[in-house]
Design a protein around this motif. Sequence first.
Motif, PDB file in Angstrom:
ATOM      1  N   ASP A   1       0.830  -1.197   0.000  1.00  0.00           N
ATOM      2  CA  ASP A   1       0.000   0.000   0.000  1.00  0.00           C
ATOM      3  C   ASP A   1       0.870   1.254   0.000  1.00  0.00           C
ATOM      4  OD1 ASP A   1       0.724  -0.764   2.646  1.00  0.00           O
ATOM      5  OD2 ASP A   1      -0.854   0.469   3.505  1.00  0.00           O
TER       6      ASP A   1
ATOM      7  N   MET B   1       0.591   4.788  -2.502  1.00  0.00           N
ATOM      8  CA  MET B   1       0.646   6.195  -2.108  1.00  0.00           C
ATOM      9  C   MET B   1       1.732   6.946  -2.875  1.00  0.00           C
ATOM     10  SD  MET B   1      -0.281   6.422   1.961  1.00  0.00           S
ATOM     11  CE  MET B   1       0.455   4.919   2.590  1.00  0.00           C
TER      12      MET B   1
ATOM     13  N   ARG C   1       0.347   7.717  -6.239  1.00  0.00           N
ATOM     14  CA  ARG C   1      -0.626   8.817  -6.159  1.00  0.00           C
ATOM     15  C   ARG C   1       0.083  10.160  -6.018  1.00  0.00           C
ATOM     16  NH1 ARG C   1      -6.222   8.804  -5.379  1.00  0.00           N
ATOM     17  NH2 ARG C   1      -6.940  10.888  -4.840  1.00  0.00           N
ATOM     18  N   SER C   2       1.134  10.188  -5.230  1.00  0.00           N
ATOM     19  CA  SER C   2       1.917  11.411  -5.074  1.00  0.00           C
ATOM     20  C   SER C   2       2.561  11.830  -6.393  1.00  0.00           C
ATOM     21  CB  SER C   2       2.997  11.215  -4.009  1.00  0.00           C
ATOM     22  OG  SER C   2       3.734  12.398  -3.805  1.00  0.00           O
TER      23      SER C   2
ATOM     24  N   THR D   1      -2.528   2.480   8.167  1.00  0.00           N
ATOM     25  CA  THR D   1      -2.323   3.314   6.982  1.00  0.00           C
ATOM     26  C   THR D   1      -1.675   4.644   7.358  1.00  0.00           C
ATOM     27  OG1 THR D   1      -4.507   4.388   7.029  1.00  0.00           O
ATOM     28  CG2 THR D   1      -4.351   2.284   5.868  1.00  0.00           C
TER      29      THR D   1
ATOM     30  N   TYR E   1       1.822   6.076   5.961  1.00  0.00           N
ATOM     31  CA  TYR E   1       1.874   7.433   5.403  1.00  0.00           C
ATOM     32  C   TYR E   1       2.983   8.241   6.075  1.00  0.00           C
ATOM     33  CZ  TYR E   1       0.206  12.127   4.099  1.00  0.00           C
ATOM     34  OH  TYR E   1       0.107  13.415   3.620  1.00  0.00           O
TER      35      TYR E   1
ATOM     36  N   ILE F   1       6.981  10.805  -0.496  1.00  0.00           N
ATOM     37  CA  ILE F   1       5.769  11.409  -1.043  1.00  0.00           C
ATOM     38  C   ILE F   1       5.697  12.863  -0.602  1.00  0.00           C
ATOM     39  CG2 ILE F   1       4.456   9.243  -1.124  1.00  0.00           C
ATOM     40  CD1 ILE F   1       2.962  10.147   1.384  1.00  0.00           C
TER      41      ILE F   1
ATOM     42  N   VAL G   1      -0.733  14.369  -1.640  1.00  0.00           N
ATOM     43  CA  VAL G   1      -1.539  13.198  -1.269  1.00  0.00           C
ATOM     44  C   VAL G   1      -1.746  13.183   0.241  1.00  0.00           C
ATOM     45  CG1 VAL G   1       0.529  11.736  -1.187  1.00  0.00           C
ATOM     46  CG2 VAL G   1      -1.713  10.678  -1.375  1.00  0.00           C
TER      47      VAL G   1
ATOM     48  N   VAL H   1      -3.454  10.795   3.428  1.00  0.00           N
ATOM     49  CA  VAL H   1      -3.653   9.369   3.660  1.00  0.00           C
ATOM     50  C   VAL H   1      -5.076   8.936   3.308  1.00  0.00           C
ATOM     51  CG1 VAL H   1      -4.208   9.665   6.116  1.00  0.00           C
ATOM     52  CG2 VAL H   1      -3.308   7.488   5.288  1.00  0.00           C
TER      53      VAL H   1
ATOM     54  N   ALA I   1      -5.869   7.962  -0.442  1.00  0.00           N
ATOM     55  CA  ALA I   1      -5.270   6.782  -1.059  1.00  0.00           C
ATOM     56  C   ALA I   1      -6.046   5.493  -0.798  1.00  0.00           C
ATOM     57  CB  ALA I   1      -3.837   6.620  -0.561  1.00  0.00           C
ATOM     58  N   TYR I   2      -7.091   5.558   0.025  1.00  0.00           N
ATOM     59  CA  TYR I   2      -7.855   4.364   0.395  1.00  0.00           C
ATOM     60  C   TYR I   2      -9.352   4.641   0.304  1.00  0.00           C
ATOM     61  CZ  TYR I   2      -3.386   3.124   2.585  1.00  0.00           C
ATOM     62  OH  TYR I   2      -2.058   2.875   2.827  1.00  0.00           O
TER      63      TYR I   2
END
Length: 327
Positions: free
Chosen positions: A87, A91, A94-95, A291, A295, A304, A309, A311, A314-315
């Motif tokens: 996971d 992230m 996504r960043s 999570t 992060y 990141i 982004v 936390v 991202a979920y």
Amino acid sequence: MKSTLARTFLAAACGLACAAGAQAQEKVTYMTNWYAQAEHGGFYQAVATGIYKKYGLDVTIKMGGPQVNIFQMLGAGQADCVMGSSDLQIMVQRSNGLPVVTLAASFQKDPQVLIAHEEVKKFEDMKGKTILIATTARQGYWLWLKNKYGFDDSQTKPYTFNIQPFVADKNTVQQGYLTSEPFAVQKAGVKANTFLFADHGWPSYSTTISCMEQTVKDRPKAMEAFVRGTMEGWKSFLADPAPAAALIKKDNPNMTDEQMAYSVAKLKEMGIVTGGGAAKNGIGSIDPERTKANYAFLVDNKLIDPAKVKVGDAYRLDYINGLKVMP
């Protein structure tokens, strides 16, 4: 005569309903992060046993591999969802600008390990030894190892997914997957010890269901069905892996029965799927507090940009929380 006509009408109606049901199967393409193997068993099991079909899905599993960038494929629309190795990796993506979101994590424990020769009894004994790691590890678990055990970049050399350098040199340590490389080392006749990061505080989830944000927004029912079907697939696979094994060996003819059996046994023994939060909250579950720890690790190590982004972005835990497919 009326009875005959009624039976004929019912048969025709059933035929139409079945045809409509077949047409209603919604296509979902899922891309794995490596060649087909036991570590992908829950997904293959849900295909092989008809679990996905039960939930109205026609699922295609595409294999990844060392030369396949699954996130490029995801961004290009070549897959609806992908298997994130962790996971944390999601992230980072996504960043970097890819709007990907994680819906579930099949593995409560990341199977990532270091393998050392038998005289090495703990992580601290690896100081000064050559450690073979993949380039991608430098932006992930290697930073954690450095911080926790005082390792140094000068120790590292590239891991080429070949165990021979390790076999030939007792001063060498190499990365691996709990269910894979230790088996190869064992088959080579080398006595070695395996160190699972997850048992020493590495918090990463693994084998995720991660999808483009837009896909989740546009196809919520399909994503819900895919998550549910996958977790039921994992439960079924651990009870009887034979149906998935047949499909895995079809996709990856190099997979042997011996390797498959070893991998399944390790998944069970170490609680990779069924341990951790799965024991209480069900297979695939994700703990929000964990999570946040992941992060924080990424932010602290400047992997990141917290401005890009958060936390919570991202979920989407509503797809797995409350599902409770219990081991």
